[in-house]
Write an enzyme that holds these catalytic residues in place. Sequence first.
Site, short mmCIF file in Angstrom:
data_model
loop_
_atom_site.label_atom_id
_atom_site.label_comp_id
_atom_site.label_asym_id
_atom_site.label_seq_id
_atom_site.Cartn_x
_atom_site.Cartn_y
_atom_site.Cartn_z
N CYS A 231 -10.26 -9.11 -0.62
CA CYS A 231 -11.50 -9.69 -0.12
C CYS A 231 -11.22 -10.92 0.73
CB CYS A 231 -12.42 -10.06 -1.28
SG CYS A 231 -13.05 -8.63 -2.19
N CYS A 439 -0.44 -14.05 13.44
CA CYS A 439 -1.49 -13.34 12.70
C CYS A 439 -1.97 -14.25 11.56
CB CYS A 439 -0.99 -12.00 12.17
SG CYS A 439 0.33 -12.13 10.95
#
Length: 486
Positions: A231, A439
């Site tokens: 999540c 990233c």
Amino acid sequence: MEERTGPPSSQNGTTAVSSVRKRTSTEESRRGPSRPLTQAEFERYSRQMIVPGMGKEGQLRLINSRILIIGAGGLGCPAAQYVAGAGVGTIGIVDGDVVETSNLHRQVGHSTSRIGMKKVDSLITHLRHLNPLPRYIPYPFHINAQNAADIISPFDLVMDCTDNPATRYLISDVCVLVQKPLVSAASVQKSGQLIVLNCPPAPQGQLDGTTAPCYRCCFPKPPPPSSMVSCGEAGIMGPVVGMMGVAQAGEALKIISSALNIPSSTQPLDSEVVDRNLRQPYLLIYSYDLEAAIGPMSFRALKMAGRRKKCFACGENSTLSLEGIRSGTPNYEQFCSLPAPKHALSAEERITATEYQNLKERGLLPEHHLLVDTREKEHFSFGAIDGAVNFPFGKLLMTAAQVKRDKSNGGAEPQTQMILPNELALDTVDGNAPIFVVCRRGLDSQEAVEKLKEMGLDDGGKRKIMDIIGGMRAWKEEVDSTFPFI
């Protein structure tokens, strides 16, 4: 009655008494003990007892049942609230984490005042205020291969509210071996799924064409590594995970109040047979679209097959055992682990966040060097390194795949402007200017470096394409502590 008159005189008397006791216990579980409800129970549960199919017997089954909830997060909180509110007599909760601020938008059983508290203790505090009548049993640690059977065995039903595949396989395997029904759900970003498994429970190896499947029957192989996102990485909408948790509670209450948790091999004392309508399981899938106009919710129900003959856990030749699980066979982490990355960049292809910043501050980077940020646009919108241009990792992979297909079909070598986003392609004045890739945590960027090289952007090795080690998390830790890393 048998205890008052003494055991039968036959040599199998002990077995006979045990059998009668077992049947009596089973009958009591089916019908609920014959006792009046207390005034407190009547007042609290009266509105659900008058619902057709529940009644006093169904309520007494709930009061005398034991449900285990594994995971006190986004799924476990709403599930626990409705299970407790409905009057389940004993509720066990397993979780080893503590409450964090980022949990509170979806984990509605916790509160700001309980940040830092064990999730198990926080949720039980909330449930006791909701309904003080049930018995709450805390397990303030994570379930694992060594303790799973001991935790699960005393309960009548298990609700899997965890968020990782390895634990899901472990829980399902143990439920098969100790014959417990399992209500399993998962949710991430804007979608969720739910399935009822091993209900009614059947012995390992029993295959009669109607036996309910286990988790491995439905999902013999773990999900691909690319889909294993948390999540924290992918995000999660509170109403989505909340809806799945509430649905789990609904299935659990249906199973217990209808005595569907009783193993299918156990026969009732008379001809009354509970309708076992969960033999044919369905996978319920819910999708939530933030960009769609207000309209009906998107639910799909996919019919799943029954127990698989060759299933590793419940099939006819399965060698799975509790002893094996405790000793590490199977190895769940290895079964579900990420495969060793094919990309192994050399030291010359990598640079730390600190090194990149030092080179930039000292003016040692070419003016037209490129900085590609492969995070999704939502992450990128919260902040980025100066000069970075967003090229989401998923889009980069699709572009690389298209270039590969074009090459295999005899297409011309693609030009830089055909591959990179416009903002990057227009800046490529110096064809040898290096490309740096960053990233979120330093994993996707490594693969991105390889994909950019495969597409020919390194110009046969003349242009450097480098990965920034550790991604934006390292940038926050090493360079800018105020960066809003999510």
